[in-house]
Motif scaffolding. Structure first.
Motif, PDB file in Angstrom:
ATOM      1  N   ILE A  33      48.023  28.401  27.179  1.00 55.63           N
ATOM      2  CA  ILE A  33      49.288  27.370  27.486  1.00 55.63           C
ATOM      3  C   ILE A  33      48.882  26.087  28.230  1.00 55.63           C
ATOM      4  O   ILE A  33      48.685  26.620  29.751  1.00 55.63           O
ATOM      5  CB  ILE A  33      50.917  27.819  27.644  1.00 55.63           C
ATOM      6  CG1 ILE A  33      52.017  26.873  27.180  1.00 55.63           C
ATOM      7  CG2 ILE A  33      51.001  28.562  28.989  1.00 55.63           C
ATOM      8  CD1 ILE A  33      53.150  27.801  26.346  1.00 55.63           C
ATOM      9  N   HIS A  34      49.426  24.728  27.838  1.00 58.73           N
ATOM     10  CA  HIS A  34      49.557  24.229  28.973  1.00 58.73           C
ATOM     11  C   HIS A  34      50.426  23.005  29.178  1.00 58.73           C
ATOM     12  O   HIS A  34      50.993  22.035  28.350  1.00 58.73           O
ATOM     13  CB  HIS A  34      48.391  23.079  28.643  1.00 58.73           C
ATOM     14  CG  HIS A  34      47.047  23.870  28.539  1.00 58.73           C
ATOM     15  ND1 HIS A  34      45.670  24.379  29.287  1.00 58.73           N
ATOM     16  CD2 HIS A  34      45.943  24.334  27.113  1.00 58.73           C
ATOM     17  CE1 HIS A  34      45.149  24.944  28.931  1.00 58.73           C
ATOM     18  NE2 HIS A  34      45.294  24.687  27.934  1.00 58.73           N
ATOM     19  N   CYS A  48      47.873  18.682  33.066  1.00 59.54           N
ATOM     20  CA  CYS A  48      48.302  19.908  33.133  1.00 59.54           C
ATOM     21  C   CYS A  48      48.824  20.310  33.942  1.00 59.54           C
ATOM     22  O   CYS A  48      48.193  19.961  34.851  1.00 59.54           O
ATOM     23  CB  CYS A  48      47.372  21.109  32.255  1.00 59.54           C
ATOM     24  SG  CYS A  48      48.162  22.472  32.431  1.00 59.54           S
ATOM     25  N   ILE A  92      49.219  23.652  34.982  1.00 55.98           N
ATOM     26  CA  ILE A  92      48.862  24.624  35.778  1.00 55.98           C
ATOM     27  C   ILE A  92      47.204  24.352  36.165  1.00 55.98           C
ATOM     28  O   ILE A  92      46.555  24.104  36.010  1.00 55.98           O
ATOM     29  CB  ILE A  92      48.218  25.700  34.839  1.00 55.98           C
ATOM     30  CG1 ILE A  92      49.498  26.460  34.056  1.00 55.98           C
ATOM     31  CG2 ILE A  92      47.457  26.689  35.145  1.00 55.98           C
ATOM     32  CD1 ILE A  92      48.789  27.395  32.462  1.00 55.98           C
ATOM     33  N   HIS A 130      43.622  23.718  36.196  1.00 51.32           N
ATOM     34  CA  HIS A 130      43.204  22.941  35.198  1.00 51.32           C
ATOM     35  C   HIS A 130      43.215  21.849  35.135  1.00 51.32           C
ATOM     36  O   HIS A 130      42.753  20.698  34.684  1.00 51.32           O
ATOM     37  CB  HIS A 130      44.215  23.400  33.690  1.00 51.32           C
ATOM     38  CG  HIS A 130      44.386  24.595  33.039  1.00 51.32           C
ATOM     39  ND1 HIS A 130      45.064  24.975  32.547  1.00 51.32           N
ATOM     40  CD2 HIS A 130      43.661  26.098  33.969  1.00 51.32           C
ATOM     41  CE1 HIS A 130      45.042  26.370  32.562  1.00 51.32           C
ATOM     42  NE2 HIS A 130      44.177  26.654  33.059  1.00 51.32           N
ATOM     43  N   MET A 168      42.258  18.678  33.405  1.00 51.44           N
ATOM     44  CA  MET A 168      43.536  18.097  31.822  1.00 51.44           C
ATOM     45  C   MET A 168      44.198  17.280  32.377  1.00 51.44           C
ATOM     46  O   MET A 168      45.301  17.310  33.214  1.00 51.44           O
ATOM     47  CB  MET A 168      44.179  18.980  31.637  1.00 51.44           C
ATOM     48  CG  MET A 168      43.944  20.265  30.151  1.00 51.44           C
ATOM     49  SD  MET A 168      44.490  21.516  30.233  1.00 51.44           S
ATOM     50  CE  MET A 168      43.932  21.927  28.237  1.00 51.44           C
TER      51      MET A 168
HETATM   52 CU   LIG Z   1      46.452  23.670  31.534  1.00 56.09          CU
END
Ligand SMILES: [Cu+2]
Length: 365
Positions: free
Chosen positions: A289-290, A342, A344, A347, A357
């Protein structure tokens, strides 16, 4: 403490916080050298102070203070070296690389049919400056070329397999007749190396969809066998026909964390003028998931998986799960260059700087 030991300690701290390999590759040797030079200079000063008789220096500088001074210099050098790497990445954005994915695919017209030919084969793909990876691509692009048609169009997609493995093409999100669904052993035989396979259908439902391999897919999609399949609706909504219409395909396979096949700083910014509307079509072809986060302005969520949401809502961070497509509208009312990434964080950013990302929405005055 000798100059040599300070240099060693500064180098040790730097090495802990940075990867030497990345350092050399990024040409940040200059930053390392500058940091060390600073550490040496300040060490020389404090070392001579420590060696001087106490009466001549006021008697306040002991060995302990010298060590603290050295340590501060080493930390400063280390912070400078890290900042230099971060700055270098941001200054390089948007960095040039060979190859551009998601290019609009002009069909060949055969009577009333829009014909798209896709050749799947192995290529080298540059995800960020100087980083060439093995990719499996449609028509030499990652993501593959963007198919854009209208609801009700007759479409023929011819797949040529030049890969060393069998493959098949699935039209993700389209509600097709069963035999066009592209899943080996469920709806068709696998397309063997060297073979071609033809899909043909009338496009049933509008929205932001995808096409991708549905055979050994964790590997094949991870290596790049994916693309956008956008279907414009017969009946336009207030959200169709924005000033800027962008696809953002997320992936997290063999090429690392990518947006449209590239990692920061080689990702492409979204650009709009003040007052314009941007439609962003998020598509997740990855396995994670992003949560995509836009700075400075909110996003209005208008469709999910091609279907209008019952009531559009506003957010600045939107989870995009594997296989999902979310369309959002941004009213660009806040000028400037806005980070868009993103959330997270592994990432998107490391001690070496931003990567993966991360892109930007540029709102020009
Ligand atoms: Cu991500």
């Amino acid at each position: 403490m000798s100059d040599t030991s300070v240099i060693d300690r500064a180098a040790e701290i730097l090495e802990k916080q940075t990867s030497r390999r990345r350092f050399l590759r990024d040409g940040s040797v200059a930053a390392l050298a500058a940091g060390l030079a600073t550490a040496c200079k300040s060490d020389t000063k404090s070392a001579s102070a420590a060696q001087a008789p106490q009466g001549q220096t006021g008697g306040t500088m002991g060995a302990h203070d010298t060590m603290a001074g050295n340590s501060a210099a080493a930390i400063a050098a280390s912070a400078d070296a890290m900042d230099a790497m971060h700055e270098k990445g941001v200054k390089a954005f948007p960095a040039k690389t060979t190859g551009k994915g998601n290019q609009l695919f002009a069909p060949r017209i055969d009577k009333d049919v829009k014909v798209f030919e896709l050749t799947a084969k192995k290529i080298k793909w540059e995800t960020e400056p100087g980083k060439f990876v093995d990719a499996w691509a449609y028509n030499d692009q990652v993501p593959g070329p963007q198919i854009r048609v209208k609801e009700g169009d007759r479409v023929r997609v011819i797949l040529h397999n030049q890969l060393p493995e069998s493959t098949a093409l699935h039209f993700h999100g389209l509600e097709l007749p069963n035999d066009q669904d592209g899943v080996p052993f469920i709806t068709q035989p696998p397309v063997k190396p060297g073979q071609s396979y033809t899909y043909e259908f009338t496009v049933p439902n509008s929205g932001s969809h995808m096409y991708h391999s549905h055979h050994n897919a964790a590997k094949q999609v991870g290596l790049g066998l994916l693309g956008a399949f956008i279907v414009e609706p017969k009946q336009k909504s207030q959200y169709d026909g924005p000033d800027v219409d962008e696809v953002m395909i997320l992936n997290d396979g063999a090429h690392g964390y990518t947006l449209n096949g590239k990692g920061f700083p080689a990702t492409q910014p979204l650009v709009a003028k003040l007052g314009q509307t941007v439609r962003i079509r998020f598509m997740n072809e990855g396995m994670m998931i992003h949560p995509m986060h836009l700075h400075g302005m909110h996003m209005t969520v208008v469709t999910r998986d091609g279907w209008p949401v019952p009531a559009p809502w506003k957010c600045d961070t939107l989870n995009i799960a594997p296989g999902e497509r979310w369309d959002v509208i941004v009213r660009c009312n806040n000028p400037g260059t806005w980070a868009f990434h993103c959330h997270i964080l592994p990432h998107a950013e490391s001690e070496h700087g931003m990567f993966g990302m991360v892109t930007a929405l540029v709102v020009q005055k």
